[in-house]
Design an enzyme around this catalytic site. Structure first.
Site, PDB file in Angstrom:
ATOM      1  N   HIS A   1       0.859  -1.194   0.000  1.00 17.23           N
ATOM      2  CA  HIS A   1       0.000   0.000   0.000  1.00 17.23           C
ATOM      3  C   HIS A   1       0.890   1.237   0.000  1.00 17.23           C
ATOM      4  CE1 HIS A   1      -2.749   2.910   2.407  1.00 17.23           C
ATOM      5  NE2 HIS A   1      -3.006   3.029   1.129  1.00 17.23           N
TER       6      HIS A   1
ATOM      7  N   ASN B   1      -7.026   6.802  -5.107  1.00 11.47           N
ATOM      8  CA  ASN B   1      -7.081   8.281  -5.106  1.00 11.47           C
ATOM      9  C   ASN B   1      -6.847   8.727  -6.545  1.00 11.47           C
ATOM     10  OD1 ASN B   1      -7.297   8.394  -2.336  1.00 11.47           O
ATOM     11  ND2 ASN B   1      -5.294   9.296  -1.975  1.00 11.47           N
TER      12      ASN B   1
ATOM     13  N   SER C   1      -7.928  -8.422   6.063  1.00 16.34           N
ATOM     14  CA  SER C   1      -8.184  -7.656   4.846  1.00 16.34           C
ATOM     15  C   SER C   1      -9.059  -8.517   3.945  1.00 16.34           C
ATOM     16  CB  SER C   1      -6.866  -7.335   4.127  1.00 16.34           C
ATOM     17  OG  SER C   1      -6.062  -6.503   4.926  1.00 16.34           O
TER      18      SER C   1
ATOM     19  N   HIS D   1     -12.362   1.362   0.114  1.00 18.55           N
ATOM     20  CA  HIS D   1     -10.911   1.188  -0.094  1.00 18.55           C
ATOM     21  C   HIS D   1     -10.183   0.682   1.134  1.00 18.55           C
ATOM     22  CE1 HIS D   1     -10.027   4.669   2.320  1.00 18.55           C
ATOM     23  NE2 HIS D   1      -8.803   4.800   1.888  1.00 18.55           N
TER      24      HIS D   1
ATOM     25  N   LYS E   1       6.437  -1.100   8.167  1.00 19.48           N
ATOM     26  CA  LYS E   1       5.866   0.246   8.046  1.00 19.48           C
ATOM     27  C   LYS E   1       6.965   1.293   8.185  1.00 19.48           C
ATOM     28  CE  LYS E   1       1.859   1.418   9.565  1.00 19.48           C
ATOM     29  NZ  LYS E   1       0.991   1.380   8.391  1.00 19.48           N
TER      30      LYS E   1
END
Lengths: 484, 143
Positions: free
Chosen positions: A238, A333, A388, A407, A483
């Site tokens: 992502h 987006n 998810s 989303h 992350k």
């Protein structure tokens, strides 16, 4: 039902309408449940933002919001608006700063049971290889201006031409990883400068790379078409267009603010500033946005390639043994010129999806042949501790939401609240108890992104499923996360 | 000098800034920005001086563009502009202008000073309003 003084009329159990009033050009519609309205929409300004979007000139049918709706800037996150391409506008605020922020999921032939004892090593290798965090850079060599411009025009194709992907990856990417007619002369020097060293970087905030295991399959036919099986290891990425995209949005907001008098629009929020799609300013923004979108697709492609190498290295296996294949890549987006049925007539419209995923149905010409029978894969990451989903688009989505779905989970707590909630707790240990190992540049990001900060993505996905907008295929459970 | 406080915002970071004068409002907004992105330290050694000159059509846009400029300096040029030496605001034929001199220090892209990446300073509901004690503005940072 009234929320913050705004009347919401129930259309059905999962759809609520805000009647047209004041300067609204169309009504608002929010896909959600009574429970989610009471639990989440009471607390922020998202409903007001649905109303604000309804003021956009040339908006068609409804100002829409998906069930992961939450307070953004300009548009709500989870907002969808289609504008007439002849009489309507394009709004950078309807796309956001992180142009073509999106998700891709790749499949492997690995089974969770076979690799579960080697997860720490895999995670460490991924964390070492994939640049993460604030200002991260350096996944590939620093680009020349010529190379960067090639990426901005070619998107994922640049990565494939440079040995960082396969033709199959291109086929399984929305828009084949490249929006056409991207003219780099519409970008500022600053935008180009920001793209130079950020190709193949994850960034910070809610961006992530995670390994998931397929936990449950709901639709065997669709799962088979995507190559999914229970217990399978998947890679989910992502991220978006990084600083280059932020700069494009910023540049064009400034340009459009300077032309407000020229177009004479009076909108309730300065972040919604816009230009007629067919104006020079509107066309220039569209072109610059396409460049940023192409940069983002290339970015995810490069990260996927690095992930493949990291998995092969950490497990000491060959490419054939790994069998790494892109299932699909979606952007959430974006603004796109698409054809939709408006009051019985097929019209070209500019569909703004701000925190919303395209969800085209079976047989649609814009989805890969592989998925023509089942519909476009809709990738819906939840939070990093729970699950998810993979779903597929439907005809209902084309009829009601301009082919769009949710989303993600959608934030429940602000980052500040999340930090307070996480204070004094060992969050890494908490995730470990849920079966999730995490590596991040800082503990702050972990606290901000904990499951308690998000809605339960199952509630969100079920609203879309029960509305018939996107239909569940499989549930995934994360087990390793990196992350920024 | 003015004051600022964090305001709850679901997805991003919002700050409310109060100040007696417009000039203070700009300076305090910059302080609020640095408070969000990093560990603001008065002892931080500054090794460079930067000049920022901006023009905009109205004062609210000028404020956002000013914050956007220091965000660019930090994210792209790695200039941590921890000190404002001078800041002048005025009007001209194009609208309003800002001339500012900033004290800056070059930092590493992944410096420990940094705790948050602000993607952009948004124009969301931007409005400089009057209060009993001066002026107030709420700014949303996209993170």
């Amino acid at each position: 039902m009234k929320i913050k003084g705004i009347e919401l009329e129930k259309v059905h159990d999962y759809l609520w309408e805000i009647p047209k009033h004041g300067g609204m050009n169309v009504p608002g519609r929010i896909y959600t449940s009574k429970k989610m309205i009471e639990e989440t929409l009471q607390n922020d300004e998202a409903i007001k933002q649905v109303i604000n979007v309804a003021h956009l000139p040339g908006i068609q049918k409804y100002s829409l919001a998906m069930p992961d709706i939450h307070w953004g800037y300009g548009f709500p996150i989870g907002g969808v608006a289609a504008t007439d391409i002849n009489e309507g506008v394009i709004s950078p605020g309807g796309v956001g700063y992180d142009i073509n922020c999106g998700v891709r999921i790749a499949s492997t032939s690995l089974k969770f049971e076979e690799i579960k004892n080697r997860i720490p090593k895999i995670l460490e290798t991924l964390f070492k290889k994939v640049p993460t965090g604030v200002g991260s850079s350096g996944a590939i060599h620093k680009l020349t201006t010529k190379e960067l411009k090639n990426i901005l025009v070619k998107g994922s194709h640049w990565a494939v031409e440079n040995g960082l992907g396969t033709e199959g990856d291109i086929e399984q990417t929305e828009e084949s990883g490249q929006m056409k007619d991207a003219d780099t002369s519409t970008l500022s020097g600053r935008a180009l400068e920001r793209g130079m060293d950020q190709a193949g970087t994850l960034g910070s905030g809610n961006h992530f790379l995670e390994l998931d295991v397929v936990e449950e399959i709901y639709d065997n036919t669709s799962a088979e078409a995507m190559g999914l099986f229970n217990g399978q290891v998947l890679v989910m990425i992502h991220t978006g267009s990084r600083g280059l995209g932020y700069q494009v949005c910023d540049d064009y907001l400034k340009i459009l603010h300077n032309t407000e008098k020229k177009f004479g629009f009076n909108l309730p929020d300065k972040q919604l500033t816009c230009a007629p799609i067919n104006s020079e300013e509107g066309q220039n923004y569209l072109s610059a946005m396409k460049c940023a979108a192409n940069f983002a697709w290339n970015n995810r492609q490069v990260i996927m390639f690095i992930s493949k190498k990291a998995l092969m290295e950490s497990l000491n296996i060959s490419e054939t043994e790994l069998n790494f294949k892109l299932i699909y890549d979606v952007c959430h987006n974006i603004a796109k010129i698409e054809e939709h049925n408006i009051d019985g007539k097929i019209k070209k419209v500019c569909v703004h999806r701000k925190g919303a995923t395209r969800a085209f149905p079976p047989k649609n010409n814009n989805i890969p042949d592989k998925y023509k029978k089942i519909g476009q894969p809709v990738l819906i990451p939840g939070d990093m501790g729970r699950y998810s989903y993979i779903a597929v688009g439907s005809d209902k989505a084309m009829e009601e939401t301009f082919g769009s779905s949710c989303h993600g989970a959608g934030r429940l707590q602000s980052r500040h609240q999340a930090l307070k909630t996480g204070k004094g707790r060992n969050l890494i240990d908490e995730l470990k108890k849920r079966g999730v190992l995490i590596m991040a540049k800082g503990n702050k990001t972990i606290a901000e992104e904990m499951p308690f900060a998000y809605k339960d993505v199952s509630d969100v996905v079920n609203v879309m499923h029960n509305s018939g907008i996107s239909l569940k295929v499989a549930k995934l459970k994360p087990f390793a996360v990196i992350k920024g | 000098m003015g004051e600022f406080r964090l305001v709850e915002h679901t997805a991003d970071i919002s700050v409310e800034v109060n100040a007696h004068t417009l000039q203070d409002l700009f300076i305090t907004s910059a302080e609020a920005y640095y408070n969000v992105v990093g560990t603001f330290n008065d002892d931080l050694h500054l090794d460079e001086e930067l000049e920022v000159n901006l023009t905009s059509t109205n004062i609210e846009y000028l404020l956002i563009e000013f914050l956007g400029e220091i965000n660019y300096q930090l994210n792209v040029k790695h200039n941590f502009c921890g000190k404002i030496f001078s800041l002048n605001l005025g009007e001209n034929n194009n609208g309003v202008f800002l001339d500012c001199r900033l004290g800056s220090r070059k930092i590493e892209a992944e410096s420990d000073i940094l705790k948050e990446e602000i993607k952009a300073v948004t124009y969301h509901n931007i409005n400089i309003g009057k209060t009993d004690n001066g002026l107030k503005v709420t700014i949303v940072f996209d993170i």
